[in-house]
Scaffold this active site. Sequence first.
Site: not given
Length: 206
Positions: A8-10
């Site tokens: 996931v990006s964050t």
Amino acid sequence: MKFGYARVSTKDQNLDAQMKVLNKLGCDKIFFEKISGKNIERTELNKLLEIIRAGDTIIVIKIDRLARSLKDLIFLLDEFSAREVILQIDTMQFNFTTPEGRLFATLFGSVAQYERELINERTIAGMKAARENGRIGGKPKGLNDEAKKKATKAYDLRVKELSINDILITAGIKSKRTLYSYLRYEVKRRSILENKEISEDGLWLL
């Protein structure tokens, strides 16, 4: 073995949905990380790439969880093909040991080679322009003679596909952080000598 990879990006995003699907698809082990796709240092993906062997399967739920860009995807697929690793995207498999898989591999490899040649042409053009403007690159600095020898040995061992732990022991390097620093130094040095482009993570010559 079946290895899952989730990202996931964050830090605010949740990995649970990806983990649930990967477990359902029968992964023996899952590598996961919370990191932006723009970040070239994907530690867990690098760990996964270090241990995969011919016949293993890498499973992701979506292709954008694996690759940051088309170029990144092309190079990864090219590597999977060379190492005869099966890529599974949800329930869809790309088996590079089958006739159909080899066809995909050939296409991916051709595109990857084309991309490399374009990069090489741009690099040569850039170096030519730099020389014409009086800017000539030099050797990277920052390591003493002993460290430089270890850096050279470490890269040669990595090309032979030794594991990170084996490289650490054989080259006499104390930590993974130091190893990656040495590898980037050696890659930069060789890129200048051999006029080759460097991978985005700085650990390979293209």
